[in-house]
Design a protein around this motif. Structure first.
Motif, PDB file in Angstrom:
ATOM      1  N   LYS A   1       4.567  13.603  -0.098  1.00  0.00           N
ATOM      2  CA  LYS A   1       5.914  14.157  -0.247  1.00  0.00           C
ATOM      3  C   LYS A   1       6.784  13.256  -1.135  1.00  0.00           C
ATOM      4  N   THR A   2       6.723  11.957  -0.882  1.00  0.00           N
ATOM      5  CA  THR A   2       7.623  11.021  -1.589  1.00  0.00           C
ATOM      6  C   THR A   2       6.998  10.447  -2.850  1.00  0.00           C
ATOM      7  N   LYS A   3       5.685  10.576  -2.972  1.00  0.00           N
ATOM      8  CA  LYS A   3       4.929  10.063  -4.133  1.00  0.00           C
ATOM      9  C   LYS A   3       5.025   8.543  -4.250  1.00  0.00           C
ATOM     10  N   GLU A   4       5.109   7.856  -3.114  1.00  0.00           N
ATOM     11  CA  GLU A   4       5.176   6.400  -3.184  1.00  0.00           C
ATOM     12  C   GLU A   4       4.780   5.752  -1.860  1.00  0.00           C
ATOM     13  N   CYS A   5       4.483   4.467  -1.917  1.00  0.00           N
ATOM     14  CA  CYS A   5       4.206   3.675  -0.721  1.00  0.00           C
ATOM     15  C   CYS A   5       4.180   2.198  -1.141  1.00  0.00           C
ATOM     16  N   VAL A   6       4.080   1.305  -0.156  1.00  0.00           N
ATOM     17  CA  VAL A   6       3.893  -0.118  -0.440  1.00  0.00           C
ATOM     18  C   VAL A   6       2.630  -0.580   0.283  1.00  0.00           C
ATOM     19  N   ILE A   7       1.762  -1.273  -0.452  1.00  0.00           N
ATOM     20  CA  ILE A   7       0.563  -1.863   0.163  1.00  0.00           C
ATOM     21  C   ILE A   7       0.911  -3.303   0.524  1.00  0.00           C
ATOM     22  N   CYS A   8       0.866  -3.612   1.808  1.00  0.00           N
ATOM     23  CA  CYS A   8       1.188  -4.964   2.260  1.00  0.00           C
ATOM     24  C   CYS A   8      -0.097  -5.645   2.702  1.00  0.00           C
ATOM     25  N   ILE A   9      -0.266  -6.890   2.289  1.00  0.00           N
ATOM     26  CA  ILE A   9      -1.481  -7.650   2.608  1.00  0.00           C
ATOM     27  C   ILE A   9      -1.149  -8.572   3.781  1.00  0.00           C
ATOM     28  N   PRO A  10      -1.730  -8.285   4.973  1.00  0.00           N
ATOM     29  CA  PRO A  10      -1.351  -9.063   6.146  1.00  0.00           C
ATOM     30  C   PRO A  10      -1.639 -10.554   5.984  1.00  0.00           C
ATOM     31  N   ALA A  11      -0.750 -11.381   6.543  1.00  0.00           N
ATOM     32  CA  ALA A  11      -0.989 -12.822   6.597  1.00  0.00           C
ATOM     33  C   ALA A  11      -2.132 -13.076   7.578  1.00  0.00           C
ATOM     34  N   GLU A  12      -2.651 -14.280   7.543  1.00  0.00           N
ATOM     35  CA  GLU A  12      -3.820 -14.605   8.384  1.00  0.00           C
ATOM     36  C   GLU A  12      -3.566 -14.356   9.873  1.00  0.00           C
TER      37      GLU A  12
ATOM     38  N   GLN B   1       1.260 -11.643   3.078  1.00  0.00           N
ATOM     39  CA  GLN B   1       0.884 -12.484   1.933  1.00  0.00           C
ATOM     40  C   GLN B   1       1.526 -11.946   0.650  1.00  0.00           C
ATOM     41  N   ALA B   2       1.455 -10.620   0.513  1.00  0.00           N
ATOM     42  CA  ALA B   2       1.985  -9.978  -0.696  1.00  0.00           C
ATOM     43  C   ALA B   2       2.268  -8.517  -0.397  1.00  0.00           C
ATOM     44  N   CYS B   3       3.112  -7.902  -1.215  1.00  0.00           N
ATOM     45  CA  CYS B   3       3.393  -6.464  -1.098  1.00  0.00           C
ATOM     46  C   CYS B   3       3.324  -5.863  -2.495  1.00  0.00           C
ATOM     47  N   LEU B   4       2.640  -4.726  -2.587  1.00  0.00           N
ATOM     48  CA  LEU B   4       2.423  -4.061  -3.869  1.00  0.00           C
ATOM     49  C   LEU B   4       3.135  -2.716  -3.831  1.00  0.00           C
ATOM     50  N   GLU B   5       4.198  -2.592  -4.612  1.00  0.00           N
ATOM     51  CA  GLU B   5       4.942  -1.333  -4.644  1.00  0.00           C
ATOM     52  C   GLU B   5       4.158  -0.342  -5.498  1.00  0.00           C
ATOM     53  N   CYS B   6       3.909   0.853  -4.951  1.00  0.00           N
ATOM     54  CA  CYS B   6       3.011   1.810  -5.630  1.00  0.00           C
ATOM     55  C   CYS B   6       3.608   3.199  -5.745  1.00  0.00           C
ATOM     56  N   ARG B   7       3.237   3.880  -6.827  1.00  0.00           N
ATOM     57  CA  ARG B   7       3.531   5.310  -6.974  1.00  0.00           C
ATOM     58  C   ARG B   7       2.237   6.092  -6.825  1.00  0.00           C
ATOM     59  N   VAL B   8       2.340   7.285  -6.229  1.00  0.00           N
ATOM     60  CA  VAL B   8       1.175   8.169  -6.108  1.00  0.00           C
ATOM     61  C   VAL B   8       1.010   8.911  -7.428  1.00  0.00           C
ATOM     62  N   GLU B   9      -0.149   8.769  -8.045  1.00  0.00           N
ATOM     63  CA  GLU B   9      -0.391   9.470  -9.321  1.00  0.00           C
ATOM     64  C   GLU B   9      -1.157  10.768  -9.133  1.00  0.00           C
TER      65      GLU B   9
ATOM     66  N   VAL C   1      -4.720   8.551  -5.317  1.00  0.00           N
ATOM     67  CA  VAL C   1      -4.725   7.635  -6.460  1.00  0.00           C
ATOM     68  C   VAL C   1      -3.330   7.021  -6.603  1.00  0.00           C
ATOM     69  N   LEU C   2      -3.287   5.693  -6.602  1.00  0.00           N
ATOM     70  CA  LEU C   2      -2.005   4.982  -6.691  1.00  0.00           C
ATOM     71  C   LEU C   2      -1.959   4.128  -7.949  1.00  0.00           C
ATOM     72  N   LYS C   3      -0.727   3.845  -8.418  1.00  0.00           N
ATOM     73  CA  LYS C   3      -0.557   2.855  -9.486  1.00  0.00           C
ATOM     74  C   LYS C   3       0.471   1.824  -9.017  1.00  0.00           C
ATOM     75  N   VAL C   4       0.066   0.573  -9.073  1.00  0.00           N
ATOM     76  CA  VAL C   4       0.965  -0.506  -8.654  1.00  0.00           C
ATOM     77  C   VAL C   4       2.083  -0.646  -9.690  1.00  0.00           C
ATOM     78  N   GLN C   5       3.337  -0.720  -9.186  1.00  0.00           N
ATOM     79  CA  GLN C   5       4.507  -0.836 -10.062  1.00  0.00           C
ATOM     80  C   GLN C   5       5.053  -2.260 -10.106  1.00  0.00           C
ATOM     81  N   ARG C   6       4.917  -2.935  -8.979  1.00  0.00           N
ATOM     82  CA  ARG C   6       5.527  -4.274  -8.863  1.00  0.00           C
ATOM     83  C   ARG C   6       4.828  -5.011  -7.730  1.00  0.00           C
TER      84      ARG C   6
END
Ligand SMILES: Cc1cc2nc3c(=O)[nH]c(=O)nc-3n(C[C@H](O)[C@H](O)[C@H](O)COP(=O)(O)O)c2cc1C
Length: 182
Positions: free
Chosen positions: A64-75, A117-125, A135-140
């Motif tokens: 619906k929103t065409k976006e999400c954030v992939i977050c990489i959990p800390a240890e 650890q990190a967060c990857l801002e993504c758009r749904v392509e 299919v996602l594309k990392v924006q930031r």
């Protein structure tokens, strides 16, 4: 430590190893988060696929929103990540329930999750419905140096997990295969 923006090509360092990830979404009213271990980069320009489908609330929000954030959990976040993946946002507010702190992203409305650890801002392509691929594309990309140990969690498929161990640097043998910026 606050998140700091890092170069886009560095996204691959978090995606190529196929770690357990947290995917945050915002449907216009409420933040939500799910756990995903089925991810795969598909090019050197920040594109990747997630495997998920309409049985998850996050999938519907992503489409619906065409976006999400992939977050990489800390240890220290593995157990929380597993619990997050065992309950749906249809029955609770997972940010409140799991004490997650949402921070504003820059390129999407879905939130960064503090302490990762990190967060990857993504758009749904796009999607490949037959195989439940998004299919996602990392924006930031932002990373927290104090958390980004580079040691990622991996699901083995039977409820057991491994944390990255010994590193061997063979980059000299594959210089011609490595993208610039890494
Ligand atoms: C370790 C782990 C890995 C998971 N990997 C995936 C995955 O790759 N794809 C998927 O659709 N669901 C995966 N899940 C399940 C979702 O996280 C789960 O269905 C979640 O409750 C969905 O939440 P939502 O309905 O709020 O979106 C995983 C769960 C765990 C615990």
């Amino acid at each position: 430590m606050p998140y700091r923006e890092i170069k886009l090509p560095k996204a691959l360092l978090f995606l190529e190893p196929g770690p357990v990830t947290l995917i945050s979404t915002f449907d216009g009213h409420k933040n939500n988060v799910m756990t995903i271990s089925w991810t795969m980069p598909i090019d050197f320009d920040g594109r990747l696929v997630l495997c998920t489908g309409p049985w998850n609330l996050s999938f519907k929000t992503m489409l619906k929103t065409k976006e999400c954030v992939i977050c990489i959990p800390a240890e220290d976040m593995l157990e929380k990540a597993v619990r997050i993946g065992d309950i749906s946002g249809t029955v609770c507010d997972k940010f409140a329930h799991f004490g997650l702190k949402a921070l504003p992203a820059k390129t999407v409305k879905a939130p960064l999750i503090a302490g990762c650890q990190a967060c990857l801002e993504c758009r749904v392509e796009g999607t490949v419905p037959r195989y439940n691929l998004v299919v996602l594309k990392v924006q930031r990309v932002v990373a927290d140096k104090s958390k980004a140990s580079g040691r990622l969690w991996h699901a083995r498929g039977d409820g057991t997990f491994t944390l990255d161990g010994k590193e061997i640097n063979l980059s000299r043998l594959m210089k011609d295969k490595l993208p610039p910026g890494l």
